[in-house]
Design a protein around this motif. Structure first.
Motif, PDB file in Angstrom:
ATOM      1  N   ASP A 123       6.546  51.639 -13.916  1.00  0.00           N
ATOM      2  CA  ASP A 123       5.315  51.755 -14.711  1.00  0.00           C
ATOM      3  C   ASP A 123       5.428  50.965 -16.008  1.00  0.00           C
ATOM      4  N   VAL A 124       4.290  50.517 -16.522  1.00  0.00           N
ATOM      5  CA  VAL A 124       4.258  49.875 -17.827  1.00  0.00           C
ATOM      6  C   VAL A 124       4.360  50.969 -18.890  1.00  0.00           C
ATOM      7  N   ASP A 139      12.908  43.214 -14.182  1.00  0.00           N
ATOM      8  CA  ASP A 139      11.808  42.981 -15.121  1.00  0.00           C
ATOM      9  C   ASP A 139      12.322  42.673 -16.523  1.00  0.00           C
ATOM     10  N   ASP A 181       4.242  47.743 -28.890  1.00  0.00           N
ATOM     11  CA  ASP A 181       3.459  48.942 -28.612  1.00  0.00           C
ATOM     12  C   ASP A 181       4.375  49.875 -27.837  1.00  0.00           C
ATOM     13  N   ALA A 231       3.971  40.594 -23.274  1.00  0.00           N
ATOM     14  CA  ALA A 231       4.613  40.978 -22.021  1.00  0.00           C
ATOM     15  C   ALA A 231       4.685  42.500 -21.943  1.00  0.00           C
ATOM     16  N   ASP A 232       4.555  43.010 -20.730  1.00  0.00           N
ATOM     17  CA  ASP A 232       4.696  44.442 -20.515  1.00  0.00           C
ATOM     18  C   ASP A 232       6.169  44.830 -20.557  1.00  0.00           C
ATOM     19  N   VAL A 233       6.414  46.044 -20.988  1.00  0.00           N
ATOM     20  CA  VAL A 233       7.748  46.641 -20.928  1.00  0.00           C
ATOM     21  C   VAL A 233       7.677  47.689 -19.821  1.00  0.00           C
ATOM     22  N   PHE A 234       8.486  47.501 -18.784  1.00  0.00           N
ATOM     23  CA  PHE A 234       8.451  48.369 -17.620  1.00  0.00           C
ATOM     24  C   PHE A 234       9.549  49.425 -17.694  1.00  0.00           C
ATOM     25  N   GLU A 259       4.712  41.773 -28.061  1.00  0.00           N
ATOM     26  CA  GLU A 259       3.954  40.548 -28.313  1.00  0.00           C
ATOM     27  C   GLU A 259       4.782  39.629 -29.197  1.00  0.00           C
ATOM     28  N   VAL A 288       4.294  47.419 -24.622  1.00  0.00           N
ATOM     29  CA  VAL A 288       3.977  45.993 -24.667  1.00  0.00           C
ATOM     30  C   VAL A 288       4.746  45.377 -25.820  1.00  0.00           C
ATOM     31  N   GLU A 307      14.510  44.468 -18.502  1.00  0.00           N
ATOM     32  CA  GLU A 307      14.823  45.568 -19.409  1.00  0.00           C
ATOM     33  C   GLU A 307      16.276  45.971 -19.179  1.00  0.00           C
TER      34      GLU A 307
END
Length: 124
Positions: free
Chosen positions: A51-52, A8, A39, A63-66, A57, A55, A10
């Motif tokens: 899990d998210v 993902d 966020d 995009a989500d940060v997982f 932007e 976020v 990260e």
């Protein structure tokens, strides 16, 4: 320094498995463009792997940060909250997102090393 990467996009610096550091990869910040807002999760919040947890932007997209591992957030990068551009200018150092206390160190084994991640990202 022991860094692993998720599919993902990260990274996790797991040199200290009691409080591993998590951020987005160079590939992710390149794809996003100029980051304008982050966020971050609350300290004390717990997440499962995948899990998210936040976020990011940019001028192009959000995009989500997982979560690359299961664990509890023990610190967030307030400097990043105040200056989101750190995710672009220094994503693997001062642009980190949060620190996590790992619940299961064995989950690190499923993450990619730098060579495998670079191969994955080149084809993403």
């Amino acid at each position: 320094m022991t860094i692993k990467f998720s599919r993902d996009h990260e990274w996790i610096n797991c040199a200290d498995t009691n409080a591993a550091i998590v951020g987005i990869t160079v590939h992710a910040q390149d794809a996003l463009g100029d980051v304008v807002f982050v966020d971050l999760p609350e300290v004390g919040a717990s997440f499962n792997q995948g899990d998210v947890a936040g976020v990011v932007e940019s001028v192009k997209a959000a995009a989500d940060v997982f979560m690359p591992v299961t664990g509890e957030i023990v610190e967030v990068n307030e400097a990043l909250r105040n200056d989101p551009s750190l995710a672009n200018s220094d994503p693997l150092n001062s642009g980190w997102f949060f620190k996590v206390k790992l619940s299961d160190v064995a989950q690190l084994d499923a993450l990619l090393d730098e060579t495998a991640y670079n191969d994955f990202a080149a084809n993403a």
